[in-house]
Write a protein that holds these residues in place. Structure first.
Motif, PDB file in Angstrom:
ATOM      1  N   ALA A   1       0.817  -1.212   0.000  1.00  0.00           N
ATOM      2  CA  ALA A   1       0.000   0.000   0.000  1.00  0.00           C
ATOM      3  C   ALA A   1       0.853   1.264   0.000  1.00  0.00           C
ATOM      4  O   ALA A   1       0.405   2.305  -0.447  1.00  0.00           O
ATOM      5  N   VAL A   2       2.060   1.156   0.511  1.00  0.00           N
ATOM      6  CA  VAL A   2       2.934   2.318   0.639  1.00  0.00           C
ATOM      7  C   VAL A   2       4.302   1.968   0.077  1.00  0.00           C
ATOM      8  O   VAL A   2       4.850   0.913   0.360  1.00  0.00           O
ATOM      9  N   ASN A   3       4.850   2.869  -0.709  1.00  0.00           N
ATOM     10  CA  ASN A   3       6.197   2.680  -1.232  1.00  0.00           C
ATOM     11  C   ASN A   3       7.164   3.295  -0.218  1.00  0.00           C
ATOM     12  O   ASN A   3       7.231   4.513  -0.088  1.00  0.00           O
ATOM     13  N   TYR A   4       7.864   2.458   0.524  1.00  0.00           N
ATOM     14  CA  TYR A   4       8.785   2.981   1.522  1.00  0.00           C
ATOM     15  C   TYR A   4      10.112   2.245   1.468  1.00  0.00           C
ATOM     16  O   TYR A   4      10.203   1.130   0.975  1.00  0.00           O
ATOM     17  N   GLN A   5      11.115   2.923   1.982  1.00  0.00           N
ATOM     18  CA  GLN A   5      12.437   2.323   2.152  1.00  0.00           C
ATOM     19  C   GLN A   5      12.818   2.476   3.609  1.00  0.00           C
ATOM     20  O   GLN A   5      12.692   3.558   4.173  1.00  0.00           O
ATOM     21  N   LEU A   6      13.256   1.412   4.220  1.00  0.00           N
ATOM     22  CA  LEU A   6      13.744   1.437   5.595  1.00  0.00           C
ATOM     23  C   LEU A   6      15.265   1.507   5.513  1.00  0.00           C
ATOM     24  O   LEU A   6      15.906   0.570   5.051  1.00  0.00           O
ATOM     25  N   VAL A   7      15.838   2.641   5.936  1.00  0.00           N
ATOM     26  CA  VAL A   7      17.273   2.851   5.757  1.00  0.00           C
ATOM     27  C   VAL A   7      17.979   3.046   7.097  1.00  0.00           C
ATOM     28  O   VAL A   7      17.352   3.388   8.097  1.00  0.00           O
ATOM     29  N   ASN A   8      19.272   2.843   7.083  1.00  0.00           N
ATOM     30  CA  ASN A   8      20.147   3.072   8.230  1.00  0.00           C
ATOM     31  C   ASN A   8      19.743   2.269   9.466  1.00  0.00           C
ATOM     32  O   ASN A   8      19.676   2.808  10.569  1.00  0.00           O
ATOM     33  N   GLN A   9      19.495   0.987   9.259  1.00  0.00           N
ATOM     34  CA  GLN A   9      19.179   0.139  10.417  1.00  0.00           C
ATOM     35  C   GLN A   9      20.380   0.103  11.350  1.00  0.00           C
ATOM     36  O   GLN A   9      21.488  -0.186  10.931  1.00  0.00           O
ATOM     37  N   THR A  10      20.131   0.383  12.603  1.00  0.00           N
ATOM     38  CA  THR A  10      21.197   0.422  13.602  1.00  0.00           C
ATOM     39  C   THR A  10      21.563  -1.000  14.048  1.00  0.00           C
ATOM     40  O   THR A  10      20.798  -1.943  13.843  1.00  0.00           O
ATOM     41  N   PRO A  11      22.717  -1.159  14.696  1.00  0.00           N
ATOM     42  CA  PRO A  11      23.084  -2.474  15.225  1.00  0.00           C
ATOM     43  C   PRO A  11      22.021  -3.028  16.189  1.00  0.00           C
ATOM     44  O   PRO A  11      21.794  -4.236  16.222  1.00  0.00           O
ATOM     45  N   VAL A  12      21.371  -2.154  16.928  1.00  0.00           N
ATOM     46  CA  VAL A  12      20.327  -2.608  17.865  1.00  0.00           C
ATOM     47  C   VAL A  12      19.197  -3.298  17.094  1.00  0.00           C
ATOM     48  O   VAL A  12      18.737  -4.369  17.480  1.00  0.00           O
ATOM     49  N   ILE A  13      18.779  -2.698  16.003  1.00  0.00           N
ATOM     50  CA  ILE A  13      17.707  -3.290  15.190  1.00  0.00           C
ATOM     51  C   ILE A  13      18.194  -4.586  14.557  1.00  0.00           C
ATOM     52  O   ILE A  13      17.507  -5.614  14.602  1.00  0.00           O
ATOM     53  N   ARG A  14      19.366  -4.555  13.968  1.00  0.00           N
ATOM     54  CA  ARG A  14      19.899  -5.768  13.325  1.00  0.00           C
ATOM     55  C   ARG A  14      20.065  -6.905  14.322  1.00  0.00           C
ATOM     56  O   ARG A  14      19.739  -8.056  14.023  1.00  0.00           O
ATOM     57  N   ASN A  15      20.559  -6.604  15.515  1.00  0.00           N
ATOM     58  CA  ASN A  15      20.777  -7.649  16.518  1.00  0.00           C
ATOM     59  C   ASN A  15      19.473  -8.297  16.952  1.00  0.00           C
ATOM     60  O   ASN A  15      19.391  -9.525  17.083  1.00  0.00           O
ATOM     61  N   ILE A  16      18.438  -7.511  17.198  1.00  0.00           N
ATOM     62  CA  ILE A  16      17.181  -8.102  17.642  1.00  0.00           C
ATOM     63  C   ILE A  16      16.514  -8.880  16.504  1.00  0.00           C
ATOM     64  O   ILE A  16      15.905  -9.914  16.731  1.00  0.00           O
TER      65      ILE A  16
END
Length: 82
Positions: A59-74
């Protein structure tokens, strides 16, 4: 394309407010860059929010950018991809 900055903390305490702000942004532009560079605290509600974004990508064209180590780790901990 609009840049939407996620806050430093994405938890049960603020995920509803962030979601409402994002909905308002989506109303003004269907193309959004969601910038995660400031996120240094995330809980299961924050991950659920990001997974919901992924599911609504049609429904929405989005890009999720600059994932932090905290996000990647979880995400690695739970074997999920956002």
């Amino acid at each position: 394309m609009i840049n939407f900055e996620l806050p430093a903390s994405l938890t049960k305490d603020n995920v509803m407010a962030v979601s409402q702000a994002l909905r308002k942004t989506i109303a003004s532009s269907p193309e959004i860059i969601i910038n995660c560079q400031h996120v240094n605290n995330i809980d299961s509600a924050g991950i659920a929010f990001l997974l919901t974004l992924k599911q609504s990508a049609t429904a929405v064209n989005y890009q999720l950018v600059n994932q932090t180590p905290v996000i990647r780790n979880i995400c690695n901990l739970y074997s999920i991809t956002i």
